[in-house]
Write an enzyme that holds these catalytic residues in place. Structure first.
Site, PDB file in Angstrom:
ATOM      1  N   SER A  36       3.157  11.526  -4.270  1.00 28.79           N
ATOM      2  CA  SER A  36       1.939  11.438  -3.460  1.00 28.79           C
ATOM      3  C   SER A  36       2.187  10.921  -2.051  1.00 28.79           C
ATOM      4  O   SER A  36       1.356  11.137  -1.161  1.00 28.79           O
ATOM      5  CB  SER A  36       0.912  10.539  -4.148  1.00 28.79           C
ATOM      6  N   ASP A 326      -5.096   2.992   0.843  1.00 27.56           N
ATOM      7  CA  ASP A 326      -5.702   2.843  -0.476  1.00 27.56           C
ATOM      8  C   ASP A 326      -4.809   1.911  -1.297  1.00 27.56           C
ATOM      9  O   ASP A 326      -3.871   1.326  -0.758  1.00 27.56           O
ATOM     10  CB  ASP A 326      -5.938   4.217  -1.128  1.00 27.56           C
ATOM     11  N   HIS A 329      -1.033   3.649  -0.986  1.00 24.66           N
ATOM     12  CA  HIS A 329      -0.459   4.465   0.085  1.00 24.66           C
ATOM     13  C   HIS A 329      -0.700   3.872   1.469  1.00 24.66           C
ATOM     14  O   HIS A 329      -1.789   3.361   1.740  1.00 24.66           O
ATOM     15  CB  HIS A 329      -1.047   5.879   0.023  1.00 24.66           C
TER      16      HIS A 329
END
Length: 365
Positions: A36, A326, A329
């Site tokens: 991600s 978040d 990240h």
């Protein structure tokens, strides 16, 4: 410095591969593999919970809309492309990745994946790293049909590659739940060695598929992200268990890359010390203009570290003041700091050389 790098790139490293009218390769292709941290939208095309396709993701992206990037704006591959003056790569699963857009490269990354196949099983449908490599082989066939086999091989050989995996093998596997299957199977040092040995096989396969310039990022300081502070920290300090995983994993990764380069006889694999890059602004956020490196901009609960970033989450008004977007990240601004070190960092950050040095070397080859 970045602008100088861009000029060097455009003037001395550009290629011109032609195979009939209208098919031209300008510049160097760029390929991205991983999780991600570098996924730019592949998971949008999958039935999976590992998605970033709803607001406020993308709030600072040029379109101000979610794109599948786990960021408020650009992620690390986007910023590398920007610094080098090349078009950003498209997700491999995007229907727009056709014709000459294939010649820019492709992003194969998928949120949730790790080195091991059982990492991220809770997300169900993700592109595991073996499948990413199979897609890379498929990509090369598509390019060969466009510009011919030899020119396709040259494009891949001269491409820049970025791979970012490993963190999920701890966060979303070994430490996902107490007494996980892997934790029962291995003590941490043995698990790290196992992940490293499997990662070596991944990189050997990538090399066999033609990759010759590969930036390999380590894990960040896993115990310092807001999600782990919220779940494991008693006092706001980084969680010891996950920090120990980072401490063990990252030096062994560099050692493994050195061994692979020795076997190959060339500096194919470049280690990016993203652990230290993150620690710099985590330990002294004010020095980088951040107000905090503990609280996520978007989230809920302690440190905004619980659950996902959603339209109902707390949202900071100025993302540039936060190191984390978040619970897991970095913000775009933090990503820019990381990319600057990839481009120009000393050997404390990039081993054995930074990306600027690679570009100059390759321009003389």
């Amino acid at each position: 410095m970045a602008s100088i790098v861009g000029i060097i790139w455009m003037m001395t490293v550009s290629l011109a591969l032609r195979n009939g009218p209208g098919v031209v390769v300008e510049g160097r292709a760029f390929f991205v593999f991983g999780d991600s941290l570098v996924d730019n939208g592949n998971n949008n095309y999958l039935a999976t919970s590992a998605r970033a396709d709803s607001p406020p993701y993308g709030i600072d992206y040029p379109t101000h809309r979610p794109t599948g990037r786990f960021s408020n704006g650009l992620n690390i591959p986007d910023i590398i492309s920007e610094k080098l003056g090349i078009e950003p790569t498209l997700p491999y699963l995007s229907p727009e990745l056709q014709g000459e857009k294939l010649l820019v490269g492709a992003n194969f990354a998928s949120a949730g994946v790790g080195v091991l196949n059982d990492t991220g099983i809770q997300f169900v449908n993700i592109i595991r790293i073996g499948q990413q490599l199979e897609y890379f082989a498929e990509y090369q066939k598509r390019v060969a049909a466009l510009i011919g086999s030899e020119k396709a091989k040259q494009l891949v050989k001269e491409a820049l590659v970025l791979i970012t995996i490993g963190g999920n093998d701890f966060v979303n596997n070994y430490y996902l739940v107490p007494f996980s299957m892997r934790a029962r199977q291995y003590i941490l040092p043995d698990y790290v060695s196992y992940v490293i040995s499997e990662y070596k096989n991944v990189l050997k396969k990538l090399h066999s598929l033609g990759a010759r310039r590969v930036i390999v990022t380590g894990t960040g300081p896993l115990g310092c992200v807001p999600a782990e502070l919220a779940q494991r920290s008693q006092d706001g300090n980084c969680a010891d268990e996950l920090q120990q995983a980072s401490v063990l994993f990252n030096p062994q990764l560099v050692e493994m890359l050195n061994g692979l380069n020795s076997e190959i006889g060339s500096h194919v694999f470049i280690a990016a010390n993203t652990n230290q890059m993150h620690l710099d602004f985590i330990t002294n956020p004010q020095a980088f203009g951040f107000v905090t490196s503990k609280v996520a901009c978007c989230g809920q609960g302690p440190y905004n570290g619980i659950g996902l970033c959603t339209p109902l989450s707390n949202l900071c008004p100025n993302r540039d003041e936060y190191a984390f977007w978040d619970p897991f990240h970095p913000t775009e601004r933090a990503n820019r700091i990381i990319v600057e070190q990839i481009l120009t960092g000393t050997t404390d950050y990039m081993h054995p050389m930074n990306l600027s040095t690679i570009l100059v070397m390759d321009s003389k080859a």
